[in-house]
Design a protein around this motif. Structure first.
Motif, short mmCIF file in Angstrom:
data_model
loop_
_atom_site.label_atom_id
_atom_site.label_comp_id
_atom_site.label_asym_id
_atom_site.label_seq_id
_atom_site.Cartn_x
_atom_site.Cartn_y
_atom_site.Cartn_z
N GLN A 35 0.83 -1.20 0.00
CA GLN A 35 0.00 0.00 0.00
C GLN A 35 0.87 1.26 0.00
OE1 GLN A 35 -2.75 0.21 3.32
NE2 GLN A 35 -2.89 2.43 3.15
N LEU A 36 1.92 1.25 0.81
CA LEU A 36 2.80 2.41 0.90
C LEU A 36 3.59 2.63 -0.39
CD1 LEU A 36 4.17 1.99 4.55
CD2 LEU A 36 2.38 3.55 3.74
N LEU A 37 4.02 1.53 -1.03
CA LEU A 37 4.69 1.67 -2.32
C LEU A 37 3.79 2.39 -3.32
CD1 LEU A 37 6.40 -1.82 -2.84
CD2 LEU A 37 7.55 0.35 -2.41
N LYS A 38 2.52 2.02 -3.30
CA LYS A 38 1.56 2.64 -4.22
C LYS A 38 1.37 4.11 -3.89
CE LYS A 38 -3.10 2.05 -6.10
NZ LYS A 38 -4.34 1.21 -6.05
N GLU A 39 1.23 4.42 -2.61
CA GLU A 39 0.98 5.81 -2.21
C GLU A 39 2.19 6.69 -2.48
OE1 GLU A 39 -1.31 6.89 1.13
OE2 GLU A 39 -1.82 4.83 1.66
N LEU A 40 3.39 6.13 -2.44
CA LEU A 40 4.60 6.90 -2.72
C LEU A 40 5.02 6.81 -4.18
CD1 LEU A 40 6.65 6.08 0.50
CD2 LEU A 40 5.75 8.32 -0.16
N ASP A 41 4.21 6.14 -4.99
CA ASP A 41 4.44 6.05 -6.43
C ASP A 41 5.78 5.40 -6.75
OD1 ASP A 41 3.63 6.37 -9.07
OD2 ASP A 41 4.60 8.33 -9.26
N VAL A 42 6.04 4.25 -6.10
CA VAL A 42 7.25 3.48 -6.35
C VAL A 42 6.88 2.21 -7.10
CG1 VAL A 42 9.20 2.26 -5.32
CG2 VAL A 42 8.34 4.35 -4.25
N PRO A 43 7.48 1.95 -8.27
CA PRO A 43 7.17 0.72 -9.01
C PRO A 43 7.59 -0.51 -8.20
CG PRO A 43 9.06 1.84 -9.97
CD PRO A 43 8.48 2.78 -8.97
N LEU A 98 14.37 13.39 -0.71
CA LEU A 98 12.98 13.44 -1.16
C LEU A 98 12.65 14.81 -1.73
CD1 LEU A 98 11.09 11.67 1.78
CD2 LEU A 98 12.02 10.64 -0.30
N ASP A 99 11.80 14.82 -2.77
CA ASP A 99 11.33 16.11 -3.28
C ASP A 99 10.22 16.62 -2.36
OD1 ASP A 99 9.03 14.64 -3.98
OD2 ASP A 99 9.66 14.40 -6.05
N ILE A 100 9.76 17.85 -2.62
CA ILE A 100 8.81 18.50 -1.72
C ILE A 100 7.50 17.71 -1.59
CG2 ILE A 100 7.41 20.57 -1.37
CD1 ILE A 100 9.72 22.19 -2.53
N PRO A 101 6.86 17.24 -2.68
CA PRO A 101 5.63 16.46 -2.51
C PRO A 101 5.86 15.16 -1.74
CG PRO A 101 5.82 17.25 -4.78
CD PRO A 101 7.14 17.51 -4.11
N SER A 102 7.01 14.53 -1.94
CA SER A 102 7.31 13.28 -1.25
C SER A 102 7.52 13.51 0.24
CB SER A 102 8.54 12.60 -1.86
OG SER A 102 8.32 12.27 -3.21
N LYS A 103 8.14 14.63 0.60
CA LYS A 103 8.30 14.96 2.02
C LYS A 103 6.94 15.11 2.69
CE LYS A 103 12.77 17.32 1.63
NZ LYS A 103 13.52 18.59 1.80
N SER A 104 6.04 15.81 2.01
CA SER A 104 4.70 16.00 2.55
C SER A 104 3.98 14.67 2.69
CB SER A 104 3.91 16.94 1.64
OG SER A 104 2.58 17.07 2.09
N LYS A 105 4.10 13.81 1.69
CA LYS A 105 3.45 12.51 1.74
C LYS A 105 4.03 11.65 2.86
CE LYS A 105 0.38 9.71 0.08
NZ LYS A 105 -1.06 10.01 0.14
N PHE A 106 5.34 11.69 3.04
CA PHE A 106 5.97 10.92 4.10
C PHE A 106 5.45 11.35 5.46
CE2 PHE A 106 9.44 11.07 7.28
CZ PHE A 106 9.46 9.71 7.60
N ARG A 107 5.32 12.65 5.68
CA ARG A 107 4.80 13.14 6.96
C ARG A 107 3.39 12.58 7.21
NH1 ARG A 107 7.21 18.15 5.28
NH2 ARG A 107 5.19 18.86 4.49
N GLN A 108 2.58 12.61 6.17
CA GLN A 108 1.21 12.11 6.32
C GLN A 108 1.21 10.62 6.65
OE1 GLN A 108 -1.10 13.12 2.78
NE2 GLN A 108 -0.02 15.06 2.61
N LEU A 109 2.04 9.86 5.96
CA LEU A 109 2.05 8.41 6.15
C LEU A 109 2.60 8.04 7.52
CD1 LEU A 109 3.28 7.26 2.62
CD2 LEU A 109 0.95 7.14 3.54
N LEU A 110 3.61 8.77 7.99
CA LEU A 110 4.17 8.47 9.30
C LEU A 110 3.14 8.68 10.40
CD1 LEU A 110 6.63 7.67 10.98
CD2 LEU A 110 7.26 10.08 11.06
N VAL A 111 2.47 9.80 10.35
CA VAL A 111 1.45 10.08 11.37
C VAL A 111 0.29 9.09 11.26
CG1 VAL A 111 -0.24 11.78 12.14
CG2 VAL A 111 2.06 12.52 11.52
N GLN A 112 -0.06 8.72 10.04
CA GLN A 112 -1.20 7.83 9.82
C GLN A 112 -0.92 6.40 10.27
OE1 GLN A 112 -2.50 7.82 5.74
NE2 GLN A 112 -3.94 6.13 6.04
N HIS A 113 0.30 5.92 10.07
CA HIS A 113 0.56 4.50 10.27
C HIS A 113 1.39 4.16 11.50
CE1 HIS A 113 -1.36 3.33 6.54
NE2 HIS A 113 -0.70 4.29 5.91
N ILE A 114 1.85 5.15 12.25
CA ILE A 114 2.54 4.87 13.51
C ILE A 114 1.48 4.75 14.60
CG2 ILE A 114 4.03 5.83 15.29
CD1 ILE A 114 5.56 4.67 12.98
#
Length: 305
Positions: A124-132, A170-186
């Motif tokens: 799920q996280l690979l998909k949300e971070l757009d990693v093949p 990480l680029d700016i959108p990826s930093k923002s996404k990482f913050r969201q995912l960390l708070v969401q999944h910790i």
């Protein structure tokens, strides 16, 4: 074979360090480092270059061994590097090296050593971070590789997660996404310790601040406590309070002062401004912080500088 040393540690504490000593050859780094870290926090670890932030993370994970003192992590001595401890702690270095395999193969291979690894979450996280998921990792960009490493860190579900400059690369959108995912999944049962110089990248998610200075922990406080103690904002909004620190900005002079009733409803809190103030005016900041908290003052939102 020598049995593992397990130390009783209060359930509210994840880390308990007492007089930890460590040196690189003849060059001492920590001469008597002591601190505790409570469970369930996302803690930012700050300090100037050379203060030992990365070394501390490696000591906690068992990658380095203390020369003396006591370092207890999740009830285990980190020196023992026991299997129960290694299954519950994960250290993500700033620079990652990944094998010539696919993301899913790498994640599932590493995950089998950790009892709480969540393969479904990893995908799920690979998909949300757009990693093949099937591309060879060696052919991915540095930023994409860092995303894969972050996916592993989050999907292992370890009780203690140690992250060293997680947003670098990480680029700016990826930093923002990482913050969201960390708070969401910790979860509330997990504790995260993040070493970073990029305080603005992580300010919105950190709830505790630990600062190394002269190779000692001089600040280990919740953000709520710090923002109730200090005003960070425009100087003109705190005209009758002597600043502990000031610096120019495009909005005018920015200051950090002791928070008073006059500034209870204004300003905010800035980790960067607080860190600079602590480095510039260490004794005065610590002296004010040692005073009893003023419960009548309402904590403010983080300040965007």
């Amino acid at each position: 074979m020598q049995s593992e040393t397990t130390t009783m540690i209060p359930p509210s504490l994840v880390i308990q360090a007492q007089n930890v000593r460590f040196s690189y050859g003849s060059h001492p780094l920590f001469k008597g480092l002591s601190f505790t870290l409570p469970a369930g926090s996302i803690t930012g670890l700050l300090g100037k270059n050379g203060e030992g932030k990365t070394t501390l993370l490696k000591l906690l994970s068992g990658l380095l061994l203390a020369k003396g003192g006591s370092l207890t992590v999740l009830g285990h001595s980190s020196r023992e590097r026991s299997v129960p401890l290694l299954q519950e702690v994960y250290y993500l270095p700033e620079e990652v090296q990944l094998p010539a395999t696919s993301a899913t193969q790498y994640l599932d291979g590493a995950g089998q050593f950790y009892p709480h690894y969540d393969a479904h979450l990893a995908r799920q996280l690979l998909k949300e971070l757009d990693v093949p998921p099937t591309n060879n990792l060696r052919r991915l960009s540095m930023g994409q590789k860092k995303k894969v490493a972050l996916v592993l860190a989050l999907s292992l579900r370890v009780p203690l997660l140690l992250l060293d400059e997680p947003t670098n690369g990480l680029d700016i959108p990826s930093k923002s996404k990482f913050r969201q995912l960390l708070v969401q999944h910790i979860s509330d049962e997990q504790t995260v310790l993040i070493s970073t110089h990029q305080v603005r990248d992580l300010e919105q998610m950190i709830d505790r601040l630990m600062i190394l200075h002269q190779n000692q922990v001089i600040c280990n406080e919740t953000i709520a406590r710090l923002e109730s103690a200090f005003y960070c904002g425009i100087a003109s909004e705190a005209p009758h309070v002597a600043p502990l620190y000031s610096e120019p900005s495009v909005w005018g002079e920015i200051v950090m002062t002791p928070r008073t009733a006059e500034t209870a409803e204004t300003g905010g809190f800035s980790m960067e401004l607080f860190f600079n103030a602590l480095m510039y005016n260490t004794q005065a900041v610590l002296q004010h912080l040692s005073q009893p908290a003023n419960d009548t003052l309402t904590p403010q939102a983080p300040l965007s500088l």
